[in-house]
Design a protein around this motif. Structure first.
Motif, PDB file in Angstrom:
ATOM      1  N   GLY A   1       0.802  -1.223   0.000  1.00 55.19           N
ATOM      2  CA  GLY A   1       0.000   0.000   0.000  1.00 55.19           C
ATOM      3  C   GLY A   1       0.825   1.257   0.000  1.00 55.19           C
ATOM      4  O   GLY A   1       0.522   2.211  -0.720  1.00 55.19           O
ATOM      5  N   LEU A   2       1.910   1.264   0.790  1.00 49.16           N
ATOM      6  CA  LEU A   2       2.716   2.471   0.949  1.00 49.16           C
ATOM      7  C   LEU A   2       4.101   2.354   0.326  1.00 49.16           C
ATOM      8  O   LEU A   2       4.825   3.353   0.243  1.00 49.16           O
ATOM      9  CB  LEU A   2       2.866   2.804   2.442  1.00 49.16           C
ATOM     10  N   GLY A   3       4.497   1.160  -0.076  1.00 47.90           N
ATOM     11  CA  GLY A   3       5.833   0.975  -0.634  1.00 47.90           C
ATOM     12  C   GLY A   3       6.929   1.160   0.396  1.00 47.90           C
ATOM     13  O   GLY A   3       8.057   1.536   0.062  1.00 47.90           O
ATOM     14  N   LYS A   4       6.631   0.869   1.661  1.00 51.95           N
ATOM     15  CA  LYS A   4       7.596   1.017   2.739  1.00 51.95           C
ATOM     16  C   LYS A   4       8.080  -0.357   3.216  1.00 51.95           C
ATOM     17  O   LYS A   4       7.558  -1.398   2.807  1.00 51.95           O
ATOM     18  CB  LYS A   4       6.974   1.777   3.912  1.00 51.95           C
ATOM     19  N   LYS A   5       9.061  -0.332   4.106  1.00 53.72           N
ATOM     20  CA  LYS A   5       9.569  -1.580   4.662  1.00 53.72           C
ATOM     21  C   LYS A   5       8.535  -2.188   5.605  1.00 53.72           C
ATOM     22  O   LYS A   5       7.899  -1.480   6.381  1.00 53.72           O
ATOM     23  CB  LYS A   5      10.868  -1.336   5.422  1.00 53.72           C
ATOM     24  N   GLN A   6       8.403  -3.504   5.532  1.00 50.86           N
ATOM     25  CA  GLN A   6       7.482  -4.202   6.421  1.00 50.86           C
ATOM     26  C   GLN A   6       8.128  -4.424   7.788  1.00 50.86           C
ATOM     27  O   GLN A   6       9.343  -4.250   7.954  1.00 50.86           O
ATOM     28  CB  GLN A   6       7.054  -5.522   5.797  1.00 50.86           C
ATOM     29  N   ILE A   7       7.319  -4.817   8.749  1.00 49.53           N
ATOM     30  CA  ILE A   7       7.789  -4.965  10.132  1.00 49.53           C
ATOM     31  C   ILE A   7       8.049  -6.425  10.492  1.00 49.53           C
ATOM     32  O   ILE A   7       9.015  -6.744  11.180  1.00 49.53           O
ATOM     33  CB  ILE A   7       6.757  -4.374  11.109  1.00 49.53           C
TER      34      ILE A   7
END
Length: 320
Positions: free
Chosen positions: A247-253
């Protein structure tokens, strides 16, 4: 054996005889169970249970190991612990071939009666019509997805059969989402105590398989549901990762999202990979190395860090 419904787990790692029980882990016990090393699995389960209060699924798996090893009294002891910790899936228990050796034992009908009594008390206030509807949605969501790997293997990843299957999955997803959104908007997040575990899980699955707008709308509701024990922290972790990565193109946790590009499957970027297993354990997820085995991938932290740095450098050069 207890099977996680969202992933088909196949652990094929070799594991030597446990020499020091103090290093035993649940992951090791389950590997041994999968390898049919039942006596060794029992030893590891016992060592783990001596150190911590296990959950219902862990006691259930241990009972399977004991039943397969012919240790029937131990199997019943662990099954009863699983039921005491709210194991509800009586249909699975009745049909699980791992427990076949227990069926002609005097304790078997007594245990089934115990579980059935608990189920009757729990289901007294269920919305049974909605439970059935959501269970049908659960089956609809999972049926084709569990078959897609076999279709790819038989016809090829780019075949018309695979394309048609994904087209049908998308059609079903759209229909399921329309109904689940109506339920969530009118009734909120329904937990196992209201509709049963499989029906409640259907809410998560349909939202998980939707899109950014849907994730943004229902993530706050699911976070609240976890606080109220209407949804699991592990399921929420998967949804949080999906939203961040796709959704955001960020790193996952939590390292739950993978992506296949040009036939190569990779773990998508993870925030602070050195503490990844620590975060996974906090929400009830197993070690990342075991998880990646489902795609025949190995986990090497230093190698992953190097790969991550290389990908980030390439991305920076592309933006320039």
């Amino acid at each position: 054996m207890f099977k996680i419904l969202f992933f088909i787990i196949s652990l094929a790692l070799s594991f030597p005889c446990l020499a020091q029980q103090e290093i035993a882990t649940m992951s090791q016990a389950k590997r041994l169970l999968d390898q049919k090393s039942y006596a060794e699995a029992i030893k590891v389960f016992q060592a783990v249970f001596a150190k911590k209060d296990a959950d219902r699924g862990e006691y259930y798996d241990a009972a399977c190991a004991a039943a397969l090893a012919g240790q029937h009294d131990l199997a019943f002891a662990w099954l009863n612990k699983s039921i005491d910790k709210n194991w509800w899936n009586i249909d699975h228990l009745k049909t699980d071939t791992d427990l076949q050796s227990l069926h002609d034992r005097p304790k078997w009908p007594i245990m089934l009666d115990k579980l059935q009594t608990k189920l009757a008390a729990r289901e007294k206030n269920y919305d049974h019509a909605l439970k059935k509807e959501l269970e049908d949605i659960f089956i609809s969501d999972q049926k084709l997805r569990t078959n897609i790997d076999a279709i790819i293997k038989q016809h090829g990843e780019n075949s018309e059969q695979v394309k048609a299957t994904w087209d049908e999955i998308e059609r079903l997803d759209a229909a399921n989402l329309k109904r689940v959104a109506q339920i969530l908007d009118s009734k909120g997040w329904l937990g196992p105590e209201q509709v049963g575990e499989r029906a409640s899980s259907a809410l998560f699955l349909v939202v998980q398989h939707a899109n950014k707008a849907v994730w943004e709308k229902y993530l706050p509701m699911m976070r609240k549901a976890v606080q109220e024990k209407k949804a699991s922290a592990s399921s929420l972790a998967l949804l949080e990762d999906r939203y961040l990565a796709f959704g955001l193109g960020k790193k996952q946790i939590y390292g739950s999202q993978l992506q296949t590009i040009d036939g190569i499957t990779k773990l998508m970027p993870v925030e602070d990979p050195g503490r990844l297993d620590e975060r996974r354990a906090a929400v009830g997820l197993g070690p990342i190395a075991d998880y990646l085995q489902n795609w025949n991938l190995t986990w090497d932290l230093e190698s992953y860090k190097r790969s991550l740095a290389e990908d980030e450098l390439k991305e920076q050069k592309t933006k320039k």
